[in-house]
Design an enzyme around this catalytic site. Sequence first.
Site, PDB file in Angstrom:
ATOM      1  N   MET A 162      -4.095   6.908   6.026  1.00  0.00           N
ATOM      2  CA  MET A 162      -3.357   6.094   5.055  1.00  0.00           C
ATOM      3  C   MET A 162      -1.861   6.009   5.364  1.00  0.00           C
ATOM      4  O   MET A 162      -1.161   5.153   4.832  1.00  0.00           O
ATOM      5  CB  MET A 162      -3.570   6.661   3.649  1.00  0.00           C
ATOM      6  CG  MET A 162      -5.007   6.563   3.177  1.00  0.00           C
ATOM      7  SD  MET A 162      -5.447   4.921   2.551  1.00  0.00           S
ATOM      8  CE  MET A 162      -4.658   4.995   0.926  1.00  0.00           C
ATOM      9  N   GLY A 204      -0.523   1.874   7.526  1.00  0.00           N
ATOM     10  CA  GLY A 204       0.458   1.109   6.767  1.00  0.00           C
ATOM     11  C   GLY A 204       0.192   1.079   5.265  1.00  0.00           C
ATOM     12  O   GLY A 204       1.025   0.592   4.498  1.00  0.00           O
ATOM     13  N   HIS A 205      -0.963   1.595   4.835  1.00  0.00           N
ATOM     14  CA  HIS A 205      -1.306   1.490   3.413  1.00  0.00           C
ATOM     15  C   HIS A 205      -0.268   2.162   2.525  1.00  0.00           C
ATOM     16  O   HIS A 205       0.188   1.594   1.538  1.00  0.00           O
ATOM     17  CB  HIS A 205      -2.691   2.085   3.147  1.00  0.00           C
ATOM     18  CG  HIS A 205      -3.177   1.892   1.745  1.00  0.00           C
ATOM     19  ND1 HIS A 205      -2.728   2.640   0.675  1.00  0.00           N
ATOM     20  CD2 HIS A 205      -4.063   0.996   1.238  1.00  0.00           C
ATOM     21  CE1 HIS A 205      -3.330   2.220  -0.420  1.00  0.00           C
ATOM     22  NE2 HIS A 205      -4.139   1.226  -0.111  1.00  0.00           N
ATOM     23  N   ASP A 206       0.088   3.384   2.906  1.00  0.00           N
ATOM     24  CA  ASP A 206       1.051   4.132   2.085  1.00  0.00           C
ATOM     25  C   ASP A 206       2.445   4.116   2.701  1.00  0.00           C
ATOM     26  O   ASP A 206       3.323   4.846   2.260  1.00  0.00           O
ATOM     27  CB  ASP A 206       0.571   5.580   1.922  1.00  0.00           C
ATOM     28  CG  ASP A 206      -0.641   5.671   0.999  1.00  0.00           C
ATOM     29  OD1 ASP A 206      -1.008   4.647   0.394  1.00  0.00           O
ATOM     30  OD2 ASP A 206      -1.223   6.772   0.904  1.00  0.00           O
ATOM     31  N   THR A 207       2.618   3.306   3.742  1.00  0.00           N
ATOM     32  CA  THR A 207       3.916   3.275   4.428  1.00  0.00           C
ATOM     33  C   THR A 207       4.344   1.814   4.607  1.00  0.00           C
ATOM     34  O   THR A 207       4.283   1.049   3.656  1.00  0.00           O
ATOM     35  CB  THR A 207       3.813   4.011   5.792  1.00  0.00           C
ATOM     36  OG1 THR A 207       2.676   3.505   6.500  1.00  0.00           O
ATOM     37  CG2 THR A 207       3.692   5.510   5.587  1.00  0.00           C
TER      38      THR A 207
END
Length: 459
Positions: free
Chosen positions: A215, A219-222
Amino acid sequence: MLLKNILPFIGYVLAAESATKTQRTYSQYSPKSSEIAEAAATAHTSHETSDVEGAFFKRLVVIWLENTDFDKAAESEGLSYLAQYGITLDNYWALTHPSEPNYIAAVGGDYFALNDDRFITLPSNVSTIVDLLDSKSISWGEYQEHQPYTGFQGFNYSNQHTFANDYMRKHNPLISYESVTNNETRLSNIKNFTEFYVDLENETLPQWSFITPNMTNDGHDTTINVAATWTKDFLTPLLNNSYFMDDTLVLVTFDENETYADKNKVFALLLGGVIPDDLKGTIDSTFYDHYSEIATVEANWDLDNLGRHDANANVFSIVADAANVTNDDVDTTYKVNNHTYTGYLQDNSQAFPAPNITLKNKVGNPVLPAIVSVWSSEYEAQLSQGFFTSTTTTVTGNIPDATTTASSNGTASHSNSKSASASASASTSAVSSKSSGGANSVHVVGISAILGFAAALIL
Ligand SMILES: *[C@@H]1O[C@H](CO)[C@@H](O)[C@H](O)[C@H]1NC(C)=O
Ligand SMILES: *[C@@H]1O[C@H](CO)[C@@H](O)[C@H](O)[C@H]1NC(C)=O
Ligand SMILES: *[C@@H]1O[C@H](CO)[C@@H](O)[C@H](O)[C@H]1NC(C)=O
Ligand SMILES: *[C@@H]1O[C@H](CO)[C@@H](O)[C@H](O)[C@H]1NC(C)=O
Ligand SMILES: *[C@@H]1O[C@H](CO)[C@@H](O)[C@H](O)[C@H]1NC(C)=O
Ligand SMILES: *[C@@H]1O[C@H](CO)[C@@H](O)[C@H](O)[C@H]1NC(C)=O
Ligand SMILES: *[C@@H]1O[C@H](CO)[C@@H](O)[C@H](O)[C@H]1NC(C)=O
Ligand SMILES: *[C@@H]1O[C@H](CO)[C@@H](O)[C@H](O)[C@H]1NC(C)=O
Ligand SMILES: *[C@@H]1O[C@H](CO)[C@@H](O)[C@H](O)[C@H]1NC(C)=O
Ligand SMILES: *[C@@H]1O[C@H](CO)[C@@H](O)[C@H](O)[C@H]1NC(C)=O
Ligand SMILES: *[C@@H]1O[C@H](CO)[C@@H](O)[C@H](O)[C@H]1NC(C)=O
Ligand SMILES: *[C@@H]1O[C@H](CO)[C@@H](O)[C@H](O)[C@H]1NC(C)=O
């Protein structure tokens, strides 16, 4: 390890839209660390490989990143660096929002009306790309970063120090299919990145693989820059590794674009040793969507189809040319693909849609005989009940193509009228009578479903 006790139970979660629609829900498997450690100790990992010839490639490696709009991805330093070695697909579409339906569709040919990221399982008589690959003994596997052990079926595995999101089931396309998880042999192919490097080193990579970074890295959490840099760093040494590269096609794409109100087109890039020098750094504007990932595999290895949206989907041009496939022109002027249709996973009263057992794919092959034998009477029954036509909704999308998007006939479209509107008929079943890829990608639905979707977002 098998988890025979993940039994779906019927929940009565009222969809906001209607007092009668009940959502299908499932018990979520969320093991404790101690249970995970115990299961990890006995998990079996396979290292199957094979060498089956294809029309254009011998190995396909699919890498999915998260939630980024086309332009931001294309402009990122990491992906623009990689793009000089490959073919950018600038008319490649995600299917709906949010993540999970896109992932399951990319291996199963439909998302069965899933409109969220919840814990689900799909019945064991529902086939996937795995059944197609197995029909010709083409090895396959998944590499899911930080999945704690091979075949783990839990909802998530967080970073054990920070408890930040790390591995998530929703980004693991095959794990929701019981046709994979009920079979120990198949489960032993659902591996993590540790095993990727084992397979790379030992030259035991499978011929089809799906790679999901964690994650942070996807790129989901970044940010897109983290995801693009991760991708560049991951692929750069591989692009110089002749074992990895020879006869290999790599697809890097995104599950969905970030802005729900916009058209759901995503960045996609083809790389690998099979890309001819004269096509490096070029753009292919043919219409594709996530179903093209299955259609391309079918065309390359001359496989049968799933009787779902894979059958009519366009095949990546370089593969289509080698396999003598003619792709369809798809008019994207009013395509949005930004919300799901109503069906099985949203509405417990609806039957599981039978595949259309009469479909032929773009290489002229029929539905896999094993699928036909399981589903033929159900298909006939649903046909006679009008099931397929009753789930067809007439709808309106209102964002015309604006600036850069190439139209289906290859000329750039400059239509920009916000007031324009058009109707599209979207078959929400697994079957479609249209020959165009448009039928399998126009998921524009009626107002009730839009309200349901908006409610799901608020929840
Ligand atoms: C990856 O899976 C293997 C096999 O189950 C396991 O031994 C290993 O600990 C896992 N690696 C990580 C980083 O979780
Ligand atoms: C799953 O996520 C929840 C919520 O972040 C967390 O509390 C839990 O520890 C995670 N489970 C595992 C096995 O990592
Ligand atoms: C994701 O993986 C990277 C290594 O590839 C690691 O540095 C990072 O901490 C991981 N993210 C989480 C939340 O654990
Ligand atoms: C289990 O998986 C293996 C390998 O994918 C396959 O050959 C076999 O037919 C499967 N068994 C069943 C009962 O589906
Ligand atoms: C390669 O496979 C052998 C057994 O076939 C194993 O002993 C070895 O550890 C593997 N290599 C790596 C890098 O894991
Ligand atoms: C890959 O190989 C090229 C030349 O063949 C070289 O210039 C480049 O530095 C290599 N990259 C890596 C990461 O090894
Ligand atoms: C989907 O796109 C349409 C424009 O065609 C827009 O009106 C609608 O709000 C979008 N739906 C969502 C859920 O964002
Ligand atoms: C999402 O993709 C669509 C279709 O290409 C594009 O028009 C839109 O700009 C993208 N969203 C954003 C915020 O860039
Ligand atoms: C495609 O057509 C050409 C010319 O007819 C033929 O040589 C080739 O074998 C065909 N390829 C496939 C995969 O059918
Ligand atoms: C199934 O596919 C055939 C084409 O093979 C098509 O003619 C038929 O209309 C489809 N059935 C349904 C219910 O969409
Ligand atoms: C598929 O499996 C489900 C769940 O076991 C069952 O309810 C359904 O009747 C099966 N359908 C067919 C066509 O076998
Ligand atoms: C082809 O492109 C031209 C120019 O943009 C446009 O006027 C025409 O409507 C398009 N035709 C189709 C079938 O998309």
